[in-house]
Design a protein around this motif. Sequence first.
Motif, short mmCIF file in Angstrom:
data_model
loop_
_atom_site.label_atom_id
_atom_site.label_comp_id
_atom_site.label_asym_id
_atom_site.label_seq_id
_atom_site.Cartn_x
_atom_site.Cartn_y
_atom_site.Cartn_z
N LEU A 7 33.35 42.26 53.13
CA LEU A 7 34.15 41.38 53.98
C LEU A 7 34.23 39.98 53.39
O LEU A 7 35.31 39.37 53.36
CB LEU A 7 33.57 41.33 55.40
CG LEU A 7 34.30 40.39 56.37
CD1 LEU A 7 35.76 40.81 56.53
CD2 LEU A 7 33.60 40.36 57.72
N HIS A 8 33.10 39.43 52.93
CA HIS A 8 33.14 38.10 52.33
C HIS A 8 34.00 38.08 51.07
O HIS A 8 34.71 37.11 50.81
CB HIS A 8 31.72 37.61 52.02
CG HIS A 8 30.98 37.14 53.23
ND1 HIS A 8 29.83 37.75 53.69
CD2 HIS A 8 31.24 36.14 54.09
CE1 HIS A 8 29.40 37.12 54.77
NE2 HIS A 8 30.24 36.14 55.04
N GLN A 9 33.94 39.14 50.30
CA GLN A 9 34.79 39.23 49.11
C GLN A 9 36.27 39.24 49.51
O GLN A 9 37.09 38.56 48.88
CB GLN A 9 34.44 40.50 48.32
CG GLN A 9 33.07 40.45 47.67
CD GLN A 9 32.60 41.82 47.18
OE1 GLN A 9 33.23 42.84 47.45
NE2 GLN A 9 31.48 41.85 46.46
N GLU A 10 36.60 39.97 50.56
CA GLU A 10 37.99 40.05 51.01
C GLU A 10 38.45 38.72 51.60
O GLU A 10 39.60 38.30 51.37
CB GLU A 10 38.13 41.18 52.03
CG GLU A 10 37.97 42.58 51.42
CD GLU A 10 37.96 43.68 52.46
OE1 GLU A 10 37.82 43.35 53.67
OE2 GLU A 10 38.09 44.86 52.09
N LEU A 11 37.60 38.07 52.38
CA LEU A 11 37.97 36.79 52.97
C LEU A 11 38.22 35.73 51.91
O LEU A 11 39.00 34.79 52.13
CB LEU A 11 36.89 36.32 53.95
CG LEU A 11 36.75 37.15 55.23
CD1 LEU A 11 35.54 36.67 56.05
CD2 LEU A 11 38.02 37.07 56.08
N ALA A 12 37.59 35.88 50.74
CA ALA A 12 37.81 34.96 49.63
C ALA A 12 39.04 35.33 48.81
O ALA A 12 39.37 34.64 47.84
CB ALA A 12 36.57 34.90 48.74
N GLY A 13 39.69 36.43 49.16
CA GLY A 13 40.90 36.85 48.46
C GLY A 13 40.69 37.95 47.44
O GLY A 13 41.62 38.29 46.69
N GLY A 14 39.50 38.51 47.39
CA GLY A 14 39.19 39.55 46.42
C GLY A 14 39.39 40.95 46.97
O GLY A 14 39.59 41.15 48.17
N THR A 15 39.32 41.91 46.07
CA THR A 15 39.41 43.33 46.43
C THR A 15 38.19 44.04 45.86
O THR A 15 37.92 43.95 44.65
CB THR A 15 40.68 43.97 45.85
OG1 THR A 15 41.82 43.31 46.40
CG2 THR A 15 40.74 45.45 46.19
N PHE A 16 37.47 44.74 46.71
CA PHE A 16 36.32 45.50 46.25
C PHE A 16 36.79 46.79 45.58
O PHE A 16 37.72 47.45 46.05
CB PHE A 16 35.38 45.85 47.42
CG PHE A 16 34.31 46.83 47.04
CD1 PHE A 16 33.19 46.40 46.35
CD2 PHE A 16 34.44 48.18 47.34
CE1 PHE A 16 32.20 47.31 45.98
CE2 PHE A 16 33.47 49.09 46.97
CZ PHE A 16 32.34 48.65 46.29
N VAL A 17 36.10 47.17 44.48
CA VAL A 17 36.41 48.40 43.76
C VAL A 17 35.11 49.18 43.57
O VAL A 17 34.15 48.66 42.97
CB VAL A 17 37.06 48.13 42.39
CG1 VAL A 17 37.38 49.44 41.69
CG2 VAL A 17 38.32 47.28 42.55
N ASP A 18 35.07 50.40 44.06
CA ASP A 18 33.86 51.22 43.96
C ASP A 18 33.75 51.83 42.56
O ASP A 18 34.65 52.54 42.10
CB ASP A 18 33.91 52.34 45.00
CG ASP A 18 32.60 53.10 45.13
OD1 ASP A 18 31.65 52.79 44.39
OD2 ASP A 18 32.53 54.01 45.98
#
Length: 468
Positions: free
Chosen positions: A137-148
Amino acid sequence: MNVFTNAASADPWAEPYKIKMVELLKKTTLEERRHAIRQAGYNTFLLRSDDVYIDLLTDSGVGAMSDRQWAGLMRGDEAYAGSANFYHLSETVTEYYSYTYTVPTHQGRGAENILSQILIKPGDHVPGNMYFTTTRLHQELAGGTFVDVIIDEAHDPASLHPFKGSVDIAKLDALVERVGAARIPYVCIATCVNMAGGQPISLDNLRQVRLWCDRHGILIIHDMTRVAENAYFIQQREQGYADKSVREIVHEICRLTDGATMSSKKDAMVNIGGFLALNDEALYEKACNLVVVYEGLHTYGGMAGRDMEALAIGITESVDDEHIRARVGQVEYLGRNLESLGVPIVLPIGGHAVFIDARATLPHIPQSQFPAQALAAALYVDAGVRVMERGVVSAGRDKQTGENIMPRLELVRLTLPRRVYTQAHMDVVVASVARVMRQADQIKGLRFTHEPEYLRFFRGRFTEIDAG
């Protein structure tokens, strides 16, 4: 890879402590529990703790502190600036974990927030060995996209791979080819991956990730919440480490990374607190600029002096070999007993919890009706044992489509607090799970009645779906 027998199961062991104080537990009736779960909207997070008999919701902030930690509270230096406890904590982090700079935060997600803001730009991609809810969530709120980028075996509950927390280097290669190294600010490496079932990463794999990151000029940030447990598995399973202490292995893990976020409420056995640890002075300066905005002055960062002292002491206790052997041993005791009854659990048994495969347990409930949430509620009703969901509810919704994310792992987590319960409590849990398994076909699916925008598993409410 040479896999050693886990010492926790090879020989008899006892808890490396004795009980000095007790907290009385409350038992409730079946009708009281049925009423309580309905009032909580079938969400175990919304139960009152007074209505819980054995609490296996989480291992975060609920461990038992030692007499040394309690004594440390009395040495709290509550100066607003320059607390002596901050310097003790900072020196301890460097000594045990190798990191140069420490930024204390109120807990782990405070560190995640600051880290995401100083490293992630809109459009960035952050690879990691499986997501964690607040981290993503913090990564997304900063504009990032998580990749597994975790290995495929991690998504298979029955796989016996000894290091299911390891990274698939080919997945990293594919990501950098797709988006470019400049769009990858760091690789997030969790030790003892929570959402995969408490599964460790091997040191050999971490070295491969280190080489890959050096080749591409990318940082490694370590989610070190359960690093001591990961070190124990390396000691027991990875060739060449049987004679190394947990403390030595922890230091080696950390040395291979560039920084870390820490929720100290797990491994370090404090009720509150965390930190962001870094080696780069420029990044440390950026973190200090933000910590005074969101947390507090850089020498307390949202923590009281007494809590920083308890944390420094807890770090030293967390890497003790006998402590870790007993801690992981109790988890294995619970897991082996459930496995012997035919309960489908994630294997190998993890370091902090036993994870029941809800899809295998409740095949009559489609994943769209939240079988793990339903099973967690049923376990509470049976005996007052509180556990939690780790499946589609925790995964949330796809940001583009708005549809539920359907993870392969639909799990119920039975999480053991450190130094809190006895083996007799685990026997009660086993008996309760056995009873629920015998009546599993009677458990109903659920639907949302209230769905929060963020981290819906914390506050979401449900109701049962009547058959037919």
